[in-house]
Enzyme design. Structure first.
Site, PDB file in Angstrom:
ATOM      1  N   TYR A 157       3.169 134.907 -25.013  1.00  0.00           N
ATOM      2  CA  TYR A 157       3.315 133.449 -25.219  1.00  0.00           C
ATOM      3  C   TYR A 157       1.943 132.781 -25.259  1.00  0.00           C
ATOM      4  CZ  TYR A 157       4.408 128.564 -23.901  1.00  0.00           C
ATOM      5  OH  TYR A 157       4.491 127.193 -23.848  1.00  0.00           O
ATOM      6  N   ARG A 190       6.551 134.790  -6.447  1.00  0.00           N
ATOM      7  CA  ARG A 190       6.735 135.543  -7.689  1.00  0.00           C
ATOM      8  C   ARG A 190       5.441 136.294  -8.023  1.00  0.00           C
ATOM      9  NH1 ARG A 190       9.613 131.245 -11.734  1.00  0.00           N
ATOM     10  NH2 ARG A 190      11.731 131.869 -11.305  1.00  0.00           N
TER      11      ARG A 190
HETATM   12  P1  NAD Z   1      12.468 123.407 -25.771  1.00  0.00           P
HETATM   13  O1  NAD Z   1      12.899 124.838 -25.715  1.00  0.00           O
HETATM   14  O2  NAD Z   1      13.398 122.364 -25.282  1.00  0.00           O
HETATM   15  O3  NAD Z   1      12.013 123.032 -27.253  1.00  0.00           O
HETATM   16  C1  NAD Z   1      11.646 123.977 -28.236  1.00  0.00           C
HETATM   17  C2  NAD Z   1      12.482 123.675 -29.490  1.00  0.00           C
HETATM   18  O4  NAD Z   1      12.057 124.549 -30.540  1.00  0.00           O
HETATM   19  C3  NAD Z   1      13.968 123.920 -29.275  1.00  0.00           C
HETATM   20  O5  NAD Z   1      14.697 122.824 -29.774  1.00  0.00           O
HETATM   21  C4  NAD Z   1      14.257 125.189 -30.069  1.00  0.00           C
HETATM   22  O6  NAD Z   1      15.580 125.238 -30.537  1.00  0.00           O
HETATM   23  C5  NAD Z   1      13.227 125.085 -31.169  1.00  0.00           C
HETATM   24  N1  NAD Z   1      12.823 126.375 -31.744  1.00  0.00           N
HETATM   25  C6  NAD Z   1      12.456 127.497 -31.092  1.00  0.00           C
HETATM   26  N2  NAD Z   1      12.127 128.461 -31.967  1.00  0.00           N
HETATM   27  C7  NAD Z   1      12.294 127.923 -33.200  1.00  0.00           C
HETATM   28  C8  NAD Z   1      12.136 128.425 -34.512  1.00  0.00           C
HETATM   29  N3  NAD Z   1      11.733 129.685 -34.724  1.00  0.00           N
HETATM   30  N4  NAD Z   1      12.385 127.615 -35.550  1.00  0.00           N
HETATM   31  C9  NAD Z   1      12.804 126.338 -35.353  1.00  0.00           C
HETATM   32  N5  NAD Z   1      12.988 125.814 -34.137  1.00  0.00           N
HETATM   33  C10 NAD Z   1      12.729 126.598 -33.069  1.00  0.00           C
HETATM   34  O7  NAD Z   1      11.086 123.354 -24.965  1.00  0.00           O
HETATM   35  P2  NAD Z   1      10.077 122.132 -24.731  1.00  0.00           P
HETATM   36  O8  NAD Z   1       9.748 122.144 -23.284  1.00  0.00           O
HETATM   37  O9  NAD Z   1      10.565 120.898 -25.368  1.00  0.00           O
HETATM   38  O10 NAD Z   1       8.788 122.686 -25.500  1.00  0.00           O
HETATM   39  C11 NAD Z   1       8.264 122.088 -26.671  1.00  0.00           C
HETATM   40  C12 NAD Z   1       6.898 122.709 -26.943  1.00  0.00           C
HETATM   41  O11 NAD Z   1       6.003 122.414 -25.868  1.00  0.00           O
HETATM   42  C13 NAD Z   1       6.909 124.232 -27.056  1.00  0.00           C
HETATM   43  O12 NAD Z   1       6.004 124.624 -28.078  1.00  0.00           O
HETATM   44  C14 NAD Z   1       6.396 124.697 -25.710  1.00  0.00           C
HETATM   45  O13 NAD Z   1       5.793 125.975 -25.788  1.00  0.00           O
HETATM   46  C15 NAD Z   1       5.404 123.604 -25.393  1.00  0.00           C
HETATM   47  N6  NAD Z   1       5.088 123.468 -23.959  1.00  0.00           N
HETATM   48  C16 NAD Z   1       6.023 122.935 -23.092  1.00  0.00           C
HETATM   49  C17 NAD Z   1       5.698 122.796 -21.739  1.00  0.00           C
HETATM   50  C18 NAD Z   1       6.651 122.175 -20.746  1.00  0.00           C
HETATM   51  O14 NAD Z   1       6.262 121.983 -19.590  1.00  0.00           O
HETATM   52  N7  NAD Z   1       7.875 121.850 -21.134  1.00  0.00           N
HETATM   53  C19 NAD Z   1       4.444 123.216 -21.263  1.00  0.00           C
HETATM   54  C20 NAD Z   1       3.541 123.781 -22.179  1.00  0.00           C
HETATM   55  C21 NAD Z   1       3.859 123.870 -23.526  1.00  0.00           C
HETATM   56  C1  UD2 Z   2       4.353 127.144 -16.268  1.00  0.00           C
HETATM   57  C2  UD2 Z   2       5.247 127.350 -17.469  1.00  0.00           C
HETATM   58  C3  UD2 Z   2       5.113 128.748 -17.947  1.00  0.00           C
HETATM   59  C4  UD2 Z   2       3.653 129.117 -18.189  1.00  0.00           C
HETATM   60  C5  UD2 Z   2       2.842 128.861 -16.924  1.00  0.00           C
HETATM   61  C6  UD2 Z   2       1.372 129.080 -17.225  1.00  0.00           C
HETATM   62  C7  UD2 Z   2       7.206 125.952 -17.441  1.00  0.00           C
HETATM   63  C8  UD2 Z   2       8.657 125.858 -17.129  1.00  0.00           C
HETATM   64  N1  UD2 Z   2       6.633 127.115 -17.127  1.00  0.00           N
HETATM   65  O1  UD2 Z   2       4.824 127.977 -15.216  1.00  0.00           O
HETATM   66  O2  UD2 Z   2       5.829 128.836 -19.153  1.00  0.00           O
HETATM   67  O3  UD2 Z   2       3.163 128.332 -19.256  1.00  0.00           O
HETATM   68  O4  UD2 Z   2       3.003 127.495 -16.525  1.00  0.00           O
HETATM   69  O5  UD2 Z   2       0.590 128.752 -16.161  1.00  0.00           O
HETATM   70  O6  UD2 Z   2       6.597 125.045 -17.985  1.00  0.00           O
HETATM   71  N2  UD2 Z   2       9.669 128.107  -8.459  1.00  0.00           N
HETATM   72  C9  UD2 Z   2      10.421 128.181  -7.300  1.00  0.00           C
HETATM   73  N3  UD2 Z   2      11.780 128.216  -7.398  1.00  0.00           N
HETATM   74  C10 UD2 Z   2      12.420 128.194  -8.605  1.00  0.00           C
HETATM   75  C11 UD2 Z   2      11.648 128.107  -9.781  1.00  0.00           C
HETATM   76  C12 UD2 Z   2      10.274 128.065  -9.679  1.00  0.00           C
HETATM   77  O7  UD2 Z   2       9.873 128.220  -6.202  1.00  0.00           O
HETATM   78  O8  UD2 Z   2      13.670 128.224  -8.620  1.00  0.00           O
HETATM   79  C13 UD2 Z   2       8.199 128.040  -8.330  1.00  0.00           C
HETATM   80  C14 UD2 Z   2       7.448 129.046  -9.164  1.00  0.00           C
HETATM   81  O9  UD2 Z   2       7.347 130.288  -8.507  1.00  0.00           O
HETATM   82  C15 UD2 Z   2       6.099 128.345  -9.295  1.00  0.00           C
HETATM   83  C16 UD2 Z   2       6.474 126.855  -9.339  1.00  0.00           C
HETATM   84  O10 UD2 Z   2       7.791 126.774  -8.820  1.00  0.00           O
HETATM   85  O11 UD2 Z   2       5.307 128.573  -8.172  1.00  0.00           O
HETATM   86  C17 UD2 Z   2       6.454 126.262 -10.728  1.00  0.00           C
HETATM   87  O12 UD2 Z   2       7.231 127.090 -11.579  1.00  0.00           O
HETATM   88  P1  UD2 Z   2       7.525 126.721 -13.123  1.00  0.00           P
HETATM   89  O13 UD2 Z   2       8.177 127.915 -13.715  1.00  0.00           O
HETATM   90  O14 UD2 Z   2       8.179 125.408 -13.230  1.00  0.00           O
HETATM   91  O15 UD2 Z   2       6.086 126.498 -13.735  1.00  0.00           O
HETATM   92  P2  UD2 Z   2       4.769 127.407 -13.774  1.00  0.00           P
HETATM   93  O16 UD2 Z   2       3.624 126.477 -13.615  1.00  0.00           O
HETATM   94  O17 UD2 Z   2       4.828 128.535 -12.835  1.00  0.00           O
END
Ligand code: NAD
Ligand code: UD2
Length: 309
Positions: free
Chosen positions: A146, A273
């Protein structure tokens, strides 16, 4: 004449659907491309005539070229957002997480569309910068497929900027939370899991002692930055951390949920974890310099909104 739409890939997901709502409210037309792998139709205001929804995959180059035609900008959010999924199946997730980005770049070049926002991640830093506020120059250490695909996507976007005049605005999101975030996997965002379980009165598991910290950003705060990046005349060249430089421990988070709900279900502390990062916090000086960023939503206020209180 109808205004040219803004294309949001992944627009039916958590972040994309909130951005779509805000852009529609600001008078823009929005086109969403989403394969509904984690996104939902129900997240979209489908009755709005300025919203167009196309079900399809960013890995399909011809489709991406078609839907990019006639757009004024692109927000590329489509990705398999689960890090664990990328570890389990790097080849499949690569189609969405890197080939998808490349298809967006090519489609923009072919169609003469310039501005593109990209959702990168704090994951590109791996364990580096832990315990300090991580700035954008912190050495990158992508530890998972990722994170590798996010970093490579940033680099492809920069290639297209230099070679073909694309205008990429790259954001490295820290931990975003809010309504519509899917709590269904154990690797979903911790706030979505804790709030869902607390509302249902189900026991909560903390991995470790709960003193690990994260830089949690409420979705509305993130969206206001993305809107500026779309509407601005200027372009910030280089990635921007999207975090608040605010550390919240899981124990503080639980306390906030407990205050809002006036109680918590049982909380169990188990082994941390493997590979978990202890502290993750953004140095957001670049964000504050370039974007208007009024008072961020306090954690407890964001949690209360998420809990519907
Ligand atoms: P999400 O899973 O809700 O949104 C991702 C969307 O992309 C979904 O609607 C999914 O159906 C669509 N999708 C996935 N693969 C696809 C494909 N091949 N073609 C078309 N659509 C596709 O997750 P989100 O949290 O809204 O994440 C949005 C973006 O932000 C992602 O790129 C994710 O990696 C990034 N991001 C999110 C976080 C966070 O904290 N939520 C942190 C870092 C980065
Ligand atoms: C975030 C991203 C992950 C990756 C990572 C990179 C999300 C959801 N995850 O992970 O994709 O990009 O950053 O640094 O955005 N935890 C608990 N109990 C639970 C679930 C989680 O204790 O039921 C803990 C987990 O072990 C961690 C913290 O909560 O210490 C945050 O977990 P997370 O998965 O929300 O986010 P993170 O920062 O580990």
């Amino acid at each position: 004449m109808v205004d040219a739409p803004i294309l949001i890939t992944g627009g039916a997901g958590f972040i994309g659907s909130h951005l779509a709502d805000t852009l529609l409210a600001r008078g823009h037309a929005v086109r969403v491309l989403d394969n509904l792998s984690t996104g939902k139709r129900a997240n979209l205001a489908l009755s709005n005539p300025r919203l167009e929804f196309i079900e399809g995959d960013v890995a399909d180059a011809a489709l991406v070229a078609r839907v990019t035609a006639g757009c004024k900008a692109v927000v590329h959010l489509a990705a398999v957002a689960s890090v664990q999924a990328s570890v389990d199946d790097p080849v499949a997730t690569h189609q969405s997480n890197l080939i998808g980005t490349l298809n967006v770049c090519e489609a923009m070049r072919q169609n003469g569309v310039k501005r593109v926002l990209f959702a990168s991640s704090a994951a590109v830093y791996g364990q580096n910068g832990e315990g300090t506020a991580i700035d954008e120059d912190t050495p990158k250490a992508p530890l998972t497929p990722y994170a590798v695909d996010k970093l490579a996507s940033e680099q492809y976007l920069d290639f297209y900027r230099r070679q073909h005049g694309l205008e990429p605005a790259v954001f490295r999101f820290f931990n975003i939370f809010g309504p519509r975030q899917d709590p269904s996997s154990p690797y979903s965002g911790v706030i979505s899991i804790f709030t869902e379980r607390a509302l249902a009165g189900l026991p909560i598991t903390v991995f470790g002692d709960g003193e690990q910290t994260r830089d949690f950003v409420y979705i509305a705060d993130l969206v206001q930055v993305l809107v500026q990046a779309l509407e601005a005349e200027w372009l910030e060249v280089g990635p921007v951390n999207l975090g608040l430089n605010r550390a919240t421990s899981l124990n503080q988070l639980l306390a906030a949920i407990g205050e809002v709900l006036e109680g918590l279900p049982p909380v169990t502390y188990v082994e941390p974890r493997a590979g978990d990062i202890r502290h993750s916090r953004a140095n957001n000086a670049r964000l504050l310099l370039r974007y208007e960023f009024p008072q961020p939503t306090p954690l407890k206020v964001g949690v209360a909104k998420l809990l519907g209180r």
